[in-house]
Structure formats: C-alpha cells, structure tokens
Design a protein around this motif. Structure first.
Motif, PDB file in Angstrom:
ATOM      1  N   VAL A  62     -59.695 -23.778 -41.032  1.00 26.67           N
ATOM      2  CA  VAL A  62     -58.996 -24.528 -39.970  1.00 26.67           C
ATOM      3  C   VAL A  62     -59.131 -23.769 -38.648  1.00 26.67           C
ATOM      4  CG1 VAL A  62     -56.735 -25.285 -39.134  1.00 26.67           C
ATOM      5  CG2 VAL A  62     -57.355 -25.657 -41.523  1.00 26.67           C
ATOM      6  N   ALA A  63     -58.914 -22.446 -38.699  1.00 23.18           N
ATOM      7  CA  ALA A  63     -59.003 -21.633 -37.475  1.00 23.18           C
ATOM      8  C   ALA A  63     -60.446 -21.546 -36.974  1.00 23.18           C
ATOM      9  CB  ALA A  63     -58.463 -20.232 -37.747  1.00 23.18           C
ATOM     10  N   SER A  66     -61.672 -25.010 -35.742  1.00 28.23           N
ATOM     11  CA  SER A  66     -61.029 -25.445 -34.490  1.00 28.23           C
ATOM     12  C   SER A  66     -61.579 -24.647 -33.319  1.00 28.23           C
ATOM     13  CB  SER A  66     -59.502 -25.311 -34.575  1.00 28.23           C
ATOM     14  OG  SER A  66     -59.137 -23.969 -34.772  1.00 28.23           O
ATOM     15  N   MET A  69     -65.119 -25.992 -32.839  1.00 20.86           N
ATOM     16  CA  MET A  69     -65.097 -27.370 -32.353  1.00 20.86           C
ATOM     17  C   MET A  69     -64.650 -27.437 -30.897  1.00 20.86           C
ATOM     18  SD  MET A  69     -63.007 -30.711 -33.445  1.00 20.86           S
ATOM     19  CE  MET A  69     -62.078 -30.630 -31.937  1.00 20.86           C
ATOM     20  N   LEU A 227     -62.686 -29.633 -39.844  1.00 20.13           N
ATOM     21  CA  LEU A 227     -61.350 -29.253 -39.361  1.00 20.13           C
ATOM     22  C   LEU A 227     -60.275 -30.129 -40.014  1.00 20.13           C
ATOM     23  CD1 LEU A 227     -59.384 -27.790 -37.431  1.00 20.13           C
ATOM     24  CD2 LEU A 227     -59.983 -29.469 -35.694  1.00 20.13           C
ATOM     25  N   ILE A 231     -57.459 -29.127 -42.864  1.00 21.78           N
ATOM     26  CA  ILE A 231     -56.020 -29.239 -42.557  1.00 21.78           C
ATOM     27  C   ILE A 231     -55.326 -29.921 -43.742  1.00 21.78           C
ATOM     28  CG2 ILE A 231     -54.350 -30.552 -41.163  1.00 21.78           C
ATOM     29  CD1 ILE A 231     -56.029 -29.857 -38.698  1.00 21.78           C
TER      30      ILE A 231
ATOM     31  N   ILE B 237     -51.044 -24.001 -40.949  1.00 21.89           N
ATOM     32  CA  ILE B 237     -51.988 -24.847 -40.204  1.00 21.89           C
ATOM     33  C   ILE B 237     -51.839 -24.622 -38.697  1.00 21.89           C
ATOM     34  CG2 ILE B 237     -52.541 -27.247 -39.602  1.00 21.89           C
ATOM     35  CD1 ILE B 237     -51.669 -27.896 -42.570  1.00 21.89           C
ATOM     36  N   VAL B 239     -50.563 -22.076 -37.001  1.00 22.19           N
ATOM     37  CA  VAL B 239     -51.024 -20.743 -36.579  1.00 22.19           C
ATOM     38  C   VAL B 239     -52.552 -20.705 -36.530  1.00 22.19           C
ATOM     39  CG1 VAL B 239     -51.139 -18.298 -37.246  1.00 22.19           C
ATOM     40  CG2 VAL B 239     -48.971 -19.498 -37.344  1.00 22.19           C
ATOM     41  N   ALA B 240     -53.187 -21.274 -37.557  1.00 22.26           N
ATOM     42  CA  ALA B 240     -54.662 -21.293 -37.588  1.00 22.26           C
ATOM     43  C   ALA B 240     -55.215 -22.070 -36.397  1.00 22.26           C
ATOM     44  CB  ALA B 240     -55.146 -21.897 -38.903  1.00 22.26           C
ATOM     45  N   LEU B 241     -54.591 -23.211 -36.078  1.00 19.62           N
ATOM     46  CA  LEU B 241     -55.059 -24.025 -34.944  1.00 19.62           C
ATOM     47  C   LEU B 241     -54.867 -23.288 -33.624  1.00 19.62           C
ATOM     48  CD1 LEU B 241     -53.766 -27.595 -35.902  1.00 19.62           C
ATOM     49  CD2 LEU B 241     -56.149 -26.880 -35.688  1.00 19.62           C
ATOM     50  N   VAL B 242     -53.679 -22.688 -33.456  1.00 19.60           N
ATOM     51  CA  VAL B 242     -53.372 -21.976 -32.197  1.00 19.60           C
ATOM     52  C   VAL B 242     -54.355 -20.824 -31.999  1.00 19.60           C
ATOM     53  CG1 VAL B 242     -51.667 -20.485 -31.066  1.00 19.60           C
ATOM     54  CG2 VAL B 242     -50.940 -22.631 -32.101  1.00 19.60           C
ATOM     55  N   VAL B 243     -54.557 -20.033 -33.062  1.00 17.92           N
ATOM     56  CA  VAL B 243     -55.486 -18.893 -32.945  1.00 17.92           C
ATOM     57  C   VAL B 243     -56.900 -19.406 -32.667  1.00 17.92           C
ATOM     58  CG1 VAL B 243     -56.542 -16.959 -34.193  1.00 17.92           C
ATOM     59  CG2 VAL B 243     -54.105 -17.381 -34.426  1.00 17.92           C
ATOM     60  N   GLY B 244     -57.304 -20.452 -33.382  1.00 12.88           N
ATOM     61  CA  GLY B 244     -58.652 -21.003 -33.195  1.00 12.88           C
ATOM     62  C   GLY B 244     -58.882 -21.486 -31.786  1.00 12.88           C
ATOM     63  N   PHE B 245     -57.965 -22.290 -31.269  1.00 11.15           N
ATOM     64  CA  PHE B 245     -58.128 -22.821 -29.903  1.00 11.15           C
ATOM     65  C   PHE B 245     -58.004 -21.712 -28.857  1.00 11.15           C
ATOM     66  CE2 PHE B 245     -57.020 -27.033 -31.844  1.00 11.15           C
ATOM     67  CZ  PHE B 245     -58.236 -27.637 -31.551  1.00 11.15           C
TER      68      PHE B 245
END
Lengths: 308, 257
Positions: A62-63, A66, A69, A227, A231, B237, B239-245
């Motif tokens: 996911v990380a 993202s 992407m 992604l 999720i 989810i 945390v993973a999104l925040v770190v990724g972006f």
C-alpha cells in the motif's frame, strides 16, 4: 539492531528488513509490480511465519504503490478508466479465487494448485517477456521495431473490435470493448488470490502484450490497481486473520517507499524493452528457485500451519 | 560389655541419622530462582540471558529443565506428490508436546540418572519422545521419523535444546546456569524444574516459574490487533498511505519512464 514483532512473535534485524523493503520497492518503482511474489518468500526466509509474511506484505505494498502511483499521477501516467475496469474485474476474480482456495484447502489440493500455478504462470510470463524483449532489442539494431509492434496491435484490435461496449481509452491510446479489461481483471484476480499476491507481475504483461498499452502508462495504471487491491487485502487480513504485523510493515515501507522512488528515477534512464528484459530475468529466476524447491528434499519436512 | 554397647549404639545412631538425614537433606536444600523471573518483551527485545541459580548439596549433579505446559501442536508435513514434487501433504498433531523445552545439566544425564527416573520426570529428549504422541489429522500416520523432524524444527527456532555441562556446580554447594532465553519463545508461563542426583539416584528437586510478557508499545499493538481489529486495519492502511504519499511528495523531481 533488533525489533520485536508483536504479531509474528519473533525478533528481526531492522536494518535487514529495511534493506529488503528498499530492494522490493525499487522493483515496484521500476516495473510497476507490487513485489509480493518476491517479498513474501524473502520474509519467510528471515523467519516470519508465512501467513504474517503475506498479510504484512500487502500492507507495505500500500505504501510503496501509493508512493509510486503519486509520482506517476503527477506525470499523467495513470489511465484511470482502464484501471477501474481492471480493478472491478480484479476484485471479482479475487473473491472467486479465495473460494477456490477455500474449497481446495478442505479437500487437501490447495498446496499443489498454488505451487503449480506459480511455476506455470511465472515460467510462461517470464519466458514470453524475455524472448519478446530480446527480439525487440535485436530487431531495433537493424530496423525500427515500432512497425511490427503496430502491426501486431492492429491485429489484436481487429479481433477485439467484434465485441460489444467499445470504449476509447484516451490515456493509453487504445480502443476496445470494456469487457476485455474486465475479463482480464477477473483472470488476474483469480490467479492473484490463488497465489496470494497483488498480481502486478501478471497485470503488467497483460497490459503490455494483450492490451497494447504504452509502457509508461502501464506502470502507473498497474500501481493504481495494486494500491486498491492491497488496501482491501490489508484490511481483510487484519480484521479476519490477525496477520498484519504493523511494526514489520513500518520497517518494510520505510525501505520500500524510498526504493520505489529510486526505481522510478532509474526507470527514466532505461528503455521499455530493457525494463521488460530485466523483469523477465527476475521472474525466471524466481521460477527456477521454486522448481528447485519443489524437486529437492527439504532439510526439515515440517512447517507452521498456514501460508503457502 | 558396656564398651560393646556404646559402639553398637553409636553405629546404630549413625545409620538412623544417615537414613533420616541424607535423603531428606537434599530434598530440603534444593532451591531455584530465575533472574529475571519476569521477562518483559519490549520493542528492542531479542531474547535475553536468564540466570537460574540455587542451593544444592556439594557433590550432587544438577539438571535444570525449563518448559511450557504440554499441548497439542499442529504442523504441516511435506512429502513427495506424484513421486516428483516435495509439497505440503497434510497436518500432523504432536500431542503432549511443550512449545519450549530447554534442558541443561552439569554432567551427561545418561550417566547421572537411570532411564526410569528420566522417563518419570521427562528428563531428556528420549523421555520426551516417549511422552509425545504423533498422529495425522486425517488418515493414518505417514511413514517417517517424525519426532526427529519435530526436534529439528524446534531446534532451528532454539526453543528445544538439551545441553550437557552448562550448569556450573559450586564445590561448596549450589549451582548456576546462564540460559540464553530464545526470542521465539511465546509470551506465557514457563516452569523451571531443578533435579539433583548422586550416584544415579535423585537426591532432591525444586520448582519455580518464570513469566514472559509483552509490555509497552508491543503490548498495545498486540492488544489492538485482537481487540480493535477494524481500527487496527484502518490505522495500518492510513499510515501506509500517508508515508507513501509523503515520500512521493519529497521526491517531486523523481519521475517515471
């Protein structure tokens, strides 16, 4: 140097785990694959139970996806229309695949199906990509290979033109029935669920060779699809199976998000065919390793319950 | 006559005293204590040294056994499918098997105690093998030396071990053992059993307990994953999104192909 993982109930060298994340993230950024087909076996090699390895891997993807992407989105490399059709098909196929595994687990045939699917699919995809890329690189030296690619694409388009619901995908510059990405999404979703991975390494070749999408759009769109798939998988794994180890995922994603960015930058310096041949070598390497594991007697014949 | 009486009286008294004191002496004297008796699992935990020490009679051999309660362990077994491929074929059940079994002794246990005594007290891997029952979850037990495989599986995780000569004996009495507590040993209660022996006979024993438990952030994460599963999944989810972006934003100059 060590960190205890409260769900996996083991302790790992965190520098090693970050390095694993970096390596797999690099592949993610470079090729648009999630890297689950590599990460899960690598985590098992350092002592993470198989089910935790698979569940946590989805979380770190996911990380990584993202991050990758986001970069591709800014560059306009994501075909959302195509991605959504693939995603819907993928979700449906994933649900079917989970039921198939559930049925085979009860009858005792799941392990055989999973192993054989891995070997056959990885072998086919890897061999096809390798030969195709090699031919393209060699041909480029004597004549432009774009001509033959265009001719091949036109042939595919002719067959698909007979199907209903024809749609033009602006970003990818292709026109065919919406049923095509939907059906391919289902196909990849079923296989991904059986193999316990995001399906990027299957989706990328499908988009390149069957949908004839340009390489730069393939990577961005694949990451978009991965992604959302991951999720869903992360939530379901955490809720139903308790197999997401959050501290492990954090370590992996620290490495993978940076790796994904480095991969994306490196990818700019490589031609599409060079990328494809690199990915095919990695896929074939994993296939050879799996075949060797299948035919060689393991030192210990017992393993934890769960996982592949 | 009086001299004879006095000599025989002393001998009788000595025998009676030895009969009363010798067996009772060792049983009474043996003690054991673990330090730390509470092993706290923190974020940086990677196992730790645990010292087990106590009193024992001078000249006695000492055996220390640390184990968890016996349970039924389910493990997948691999075999050849179609005569070609090695893959998981089913599940084996190891009944009455502790998840942790660490045996330490001052001398080789085969010479210290008789097989009967070792069997009664499950001292040694031979005795453990006789106690553990192996069966298949479905159908008959497949052929194979499954206990040896089980042992190899457990020894790889360092949760099963039988080590001779690592218990240090004080010539004046007492013993000590430095145990590298394996990080793969799950949280829970563990029983420490100490046996002393002399000339092949048990002369004493003592038991104690040690506890392994998660603490701090490790415990909070573990509790949340079981008690607040939905929140746990969402946090993972987000945390993973925040770190990724965030990292994607840092690498603004980074592009793709």
């Amino acid at each position: 140097m060590y960190m205890y993982l409260p769900i996996a109930l083991t302790s790992v060298n965190y520098l090693l785990v970050i390095a694993l994340g970096l390596t797999v993230g690099l592949l993610s950024g470079l090729f648009g694959v999630g890297g689950g087909f590599l990460m899960t076996p690598l985590l098992m090699m350092i002592g993470i139970p198989p089910t935790i390895a698979a569940g946590t891997d989805a979380n770190q993807i996911v990380a990584a996806s993202s991050s990758g992407m986001f970069t591709h989105w800014r560059l306009g490399n994501v075909d959302y229309k195509m991605g959504i059709y693939l995603l819907i098909g993928g979700f449906l196929g994933g649900a079917v695949g989970v039921q198939v595994i559930k049925f085979l687990s009860a009858t005792g045939g799941a392990d055989f199906l999973i192993k054989m699917t891995y070997v056959v699919m990885l072998g086919l995809v890897g061999s096809f990509m390798f030969v195709e890329s090699l031919v393209a690189i060699l041909r480029k030296k004597t004549e432009s290979h774009h001509h033959s690619a265009a001719a091949s694409g036109a042939k595919k388009g002719g067959l698909m033109a007979t199907l209903p619901m024809q749609i033009h995908f602006d970003k990818s510059g292709v026109t065919f029935s919406a049923l095509v990405p939907f059906a391919l999404g289902i196909f990849v979703g079923v296989l991904a669920a059986i193999m316990g991975v995001g399906g990027g390494f299957l989706m990328v070749p499908v988009m390149i060779y069957m949908l004839r999408m340009p390489m730069h759009v393939v990577v961005g769109t694949s990451l978009f699809q991965i992604l959302f798939t991951c999720i869903e998988v992360t939530y379901l794994q955490a809720y139903y199976n308790h197999t997401v180890d959050f501290p492990l995922a954090i370590l992996l994603l620290i490495g993978s998000v940076f790796g994904a960015q480095i991969g994306a930058i490196l990818g700019r310096k490589l031609h599409g065919d060079q990328l494809k041949i690199l990915l095919s070598i990695i896929v074939l390497g994993v296939t050879v390793k799996m075949v060797l594991e299948l035919v060689t007697q393991p030192a210990i014949l017992l393993s934890h319950v769960g996982g592949h | 006559m009086r001299r004879n009486f006095s000599l025989s009286g002393v001998l009788l008294a000595a025998v009676v005293l030895a009969a009363l004191i010798l067996p009772g002496r060792s049983w009474a004297e043996v003690t054991c204590q673990a330090n730390p008796a509470l092993v706290r699992i923190t974020l940086g935990y990677h196992g730790l040294p645990v010292e087990i020490k106590g009193n024992s009679a001078p000249g006695d051999d000492v055996i220390v056994k640390v184990s968890s309660l016996p349970e039924d362990l389910h493990l997948k077994y691999k075999g050849k499918a179609g005569g070609i491929f090695w893959m998981k074929l089913g599940t084996l059940i190891f009944k009455h098997a502790p998840s942790v079994y660490l045996l330490s002794s001052s001398s080789p246990i085969n010479t210290t105690l008789s097989p009967e005594i070792r069997g009664q007290n499950i001292i040694g891997l031979d005795a453990l093998q006789r106690r553990i029952e192996v069966s298949a979850e479905h159908g008959p037990l497949p052929p194979g030396d499954w206990f040896s495989q089980f042992l190899a599986f457990k020894e790889r995780d360092k949760v099963y071990a039988s080590t001779e000569g690592n218990v240090t004996i004080d010539p004046k009495g007492g013993y000590s053992l430095r145990l590298d507590w394996p990080y793969k040993a799950a949280p829970g209660k563990y029983k420490i059993e100490v046996y002393t022996a002399h000339h092949g006979m048990l002369t004493g024993s003592a038991t104690s307990e040690m506890q392994v438990e998660m603490t701090g952030v490790v415990k909070q994460i573990s509790d949340m994953s079981f008690n607040k599963r939905g929140t746990y999944g969402l946090i993972a989810i987000v945390v993973a999104l925040v770190v990724g972006f965030a990292v994607g934003n840092i690498f603004k100059g980074g592009g793709a192909h």
